[in-house]
Design an enzyme around this catalytic site. Structure first.
Site, PDB file in Angstrom:
ATOM      1  N   TYR A  39       7.365  19.043  26.952  1.00  0.00           N
ATOM      2  CA  TYR A  39       6.495  20.067  26.042  1.00  0.00           C
ATOM      3  C   TYR A  39       5.380  19.254  25.406  1.00  0.00           C
ATOM      4  CZ  TYR A  39       9.499  24.118  26.558  1.00  0.00           C
ATOM      5  OH  TYR A  39      10.164  25.041  27.061  1.00  0.00           O
ATOM      6  N   TYR A 167      16.755  30.270  21.968  1.00  0.00           N
ATOM      7  CA  TYR A 167      16.305  29.183  23.018  1.00  0.00           C
ATOM      8  C   TYR A 167      17.660  28.817  23.886  1.00  0.00           C
ATOM      9  CZ  TYR A 167      15.142  25.155  25.462  1.00  0.00           C
ATOM     10  OH  TYR A 167      14.785  24.248  26.367  1.00  0.00           O
ATOM     11  N   ASP A 268      26.154  30.818  23.859  1.00  0.00           N
ATOM     12  CA  ASP A 268      25.557  29.566  24.462  1.00  0.00           C
ATOM     13  C   ASP A 268      25.634  28.180  23.267  1.00  0.00           C
ATOM     14  OD1 ASP A 268      23.671  27.313  24.849  1.00  0.00           O
ATOM     15  OD2 ASP A 268      22.054  28.488  25.388  1.00  0.00           O
ATOM     16  N   LYS A 297      24.777  19.111  26.033  1.00  0.00           N
ATOM     17  CA  LYS A 297      24.363  18.207  25.087  1.00  0.00           C
ATOM     18  C   LYS A 297      25.593  17.264  24.692  1.00  0.00           C
ATOM     19  CE  LYS A 297      19.913  20.142  23.531  1.00  0.00           C
ATOM     20  NZ  LYS A 297      19.680  21.500  23.747  1.00  0.00           N
TER      21      LYS A 297
HETATM   22  C1  LIG Z   1      19.193  22.451  24.840  1.00  0.00           C
HETATM   23  C2  LIG Z   1      19.399  23.745  25.281  1.00  0.00           C
HETATM   24  C3  LIG Z   1      19.483  24.398  26.555  1.00  0.00           C
HETATM   25  C4  LIG Z   1      18.976  23.805  27.481  1.00  0.00           C
HETATM   26  O1  LIG Z   1      19.697  22.518  27.875  1.00  0.00           O
HETATM   27  P1  LIG Z   1      19.181  21.504  28.845  1.00  0.00           P
HETATM   28  O2  LIG Z   1      20.047  20.331  28.797  1.00  0.00           O
HETATM   29  O3  LIG Z   1      17.830  20.963  27.917  1.00  0.00           O
HETATM   30  O4  LIG Z   1      18.672  22.090  29.930  1.00  0.00           O
HETATM   31  C5  LIG Z   1      20.234  25.709  26.470  1.00  0.00           C
HETATM   32  N1  LIG Z   1      20.693  26.142  25.391  1.00  0.00           N
HETATM   33  C6  LIG Z   1      20.646  25.715  24.099  1.00  0.00           C
HETATM   34  C7  LIG Z   1      21.183  26.474  22.956  1.00  0.00           C
HETATM   35  C8  LIG Z   1      19.996  24.355  23.994  1.00  0.00           C
HETATM   36  O5  LIG Z   1      20.155  23.896  22.729  1.00  0.00           O
END
Ligand SMILES: *Cc1c(COP(=O)(O)O)cnc(C)c1O
Length: 447
Positions: A39, A167, A268, A297
């Site tokens: 970004y 997100y 998520d 992550k």
């Molecule tokens: C970072 C993130 C993603 C995307 O993960 P990447 O490894 O950057 O593709 C998806 N959902 C949430 C909640 C995130 O924090």
């Protein structure tokens, strides 16, 4: 070697430079001219700081400055950097194999990791898809939901309901469920599918529950039930879309609505998983089990890119019985053994330590110390949950200028939009955390 019709590149441009640079200026000029950063504009408007090492909670810059890391490299480096246990796991795995394809082959690290994920996550989640990044884990979750309803003979159920302020990643499918304004859906109109959006949950984590907070979401689920495959949300803590913490009762209400109206629930937990909110998974705050769960992550302790999508047995079996006969996904680097091995080591390291105590201490300290920001005229709100501390400003920040000020103050903090936030490694000592919170107070006092 050059292709016909192209001019050979100069040795320097073709990679003659190595980045054990004594002279960083040339390397940085290359970086600014040729490398995209996340970004960020390309071409020198937002130069990056060169980092040459990372150790514990410190990043070492090329000029020798050592910064206390408030970001955990975007939620990931929960144990800090250059950790002997994780290093050993990578080296150990490297002795047998760095990678093999997962199509038709399997290996110990994947099985060991799969076992742990099935054991740790809520009971109905028993089937594990190991993939390469968080965004891909979300794509896989969406495809699972769509293929599930195809398998159930309900192919019209192919849309998703998501929350504003959410997100979920940067690939096109994941982007479609990100906040439509923050995610600039306008730029991709006609390419990104249009989903259904409920308002950001209005009731905060620690406020008394306000039943009206779920009413619009309830109306949307009821209205769209025949076309909804799933609700996707970040449980309890919305991350990159606004760093917002909402009431566990909201999550319980969504779970009940999904059950009542035949809609799957995708959680998520790519940002929240592995203890960040004070519980191992954020869903635990509400005692809710999703039908599909995304992890990423912190999964590898920040060492390597790896993510996982878990689903219930019913979903997996329905997909397998469906027309395609399988889940239509299979990345080249699926279940990369190095990444799986370090994920196993990271999970074992987490569970064998006192992470709850550490996260609670970080939470209490950030509450105390960030509270001092409340009095600043430019500050709108301060909120803390687990090892996440957020200062929300009244006006958008000059990210670049602030980052430079933080570097001068000896800390690594990357604000975005209206938000300055901390998500330190769990191993951070009180003294280092005080330097971080002190820097935030000092820098924001100038704003
Ligand atoms: C970072 C993130 C993603 C995307 O993960 P990447 O490894 O950057 O593709 C998806 N959902 C949430 C909640 C995130 O924090």
């Amino acid at each position: 070697m050059s292709l016909p019709g192209t001019t050979a590149k100069s040795p320097a441009r073709a990679g003659g430079l190595t980045c054990t640079q004594r002279d960083w200026s040339q390397a940085l000029a290359f970086d600014e001219t040729h490398l995209w950063h996340p970004y960020a504009p390309i071409g020198g408007a937002a130069p990056a700081w060169p980092v040459v090492a990372a150790e514990g909670v410190r990043l070492v810059l090329a000029d020798g400055r050592r910064l206390i890391d408030g970001m955990s490299s975007w939620w990931a480096a929960i144990h800090g950097y250059n950790h002997p246990v994780l290093n050993r796991a990578v080296r150990g795995q490297l002795r047998s194999m760095a990678h093999v394809m997962f199509g038709g082959l399997t290996h110990g690290p994947a099985i060991d990791l799969g076992r742990r994920l099935v054991d740790l996550t809520p009971a109905p989640l028993e089937k594990v898809f190991l993939c390469d990044s968080g965004s891909v884990a979300v794509e896989v979750a969406i495809k699972m939901a769509l293929q599930y309803w195809q398998g159930r003979g309900r192919p019209a159920k192919r849309r998703l309901l998501a929350l504003r302020g959410g997100y979920h990643g940067d690939t096109l499918g994941a982007m479609s469920v990100c906040d439509p304004v923050m995610g600039m859906h306008r730029s991709f109109a006609g390419v990104v599918p249009t989903q259904v959006f409920a308002p950001r949950p209005a009731c905060r984590f620690d406020e008394p529950w306000e039943p009206a907070a779920i009413s619009e979401c309830a109306r949307l689920i009821t209205t769209h039930q025949d076309e909804l495959a799933a609700v996707i949300l970040e449980p309890i803590a919305q991350g990159a879309g606004g760093m917002w913490f909402y009431h566990p009762e909201y999550l319980r209400a969504v779970r009940a609505l999904c059950d009542a109206h035949g809609v799957l629930l995708i959680a998520d937990e790519i940002a929240t998983g592995f203890g960040r909110t004070g519980r191992l998974f954020a869903c635990d705050h509400a005692g809710v089990a999703p039908d599909i769960l995304c992890l990423g992550k912190a999964l590898t302790g920040g060492y390597m890119t790896l993510a996982a999508t878990l689903a219930t047995t019913e979903i997996a079996e329905t997909i397998t019985r469906g027309e395609a006969g399988c889940l239509m996904h299979g990345p080249t680097f699926m279940a990369n053994p190095l990444a799986c091995a370090v994920a196993v080591a990271s999970i074992d390291l987490l569970l064998s330590g006192d992470w709850q105590v550490r996260v609670r201490r970080i939470e209490e300290q950030m509450r105390r110390e960030l509270d001092a920001c409340r009095g600043l005229p430019a500050v709108r709100d301060v909120r803390v949950l687990g090892a996440i501390g957020v200062v929300e400003m009244r006006a958008p920040l000059d990210t670049r200028r602030l980052m430079a000020r933080f570097v001068e103050a000896g800390v690594w903090v990357r604000p975005f939009g209206h938000l300055v936030y901390l998500m330190p490694p769990y191993v951070m000592r009180a003294r280092d955390l005080s330097v971080l919170t002190g820097a935030i107070k000092a820098v924001l006092s100038e704003a």
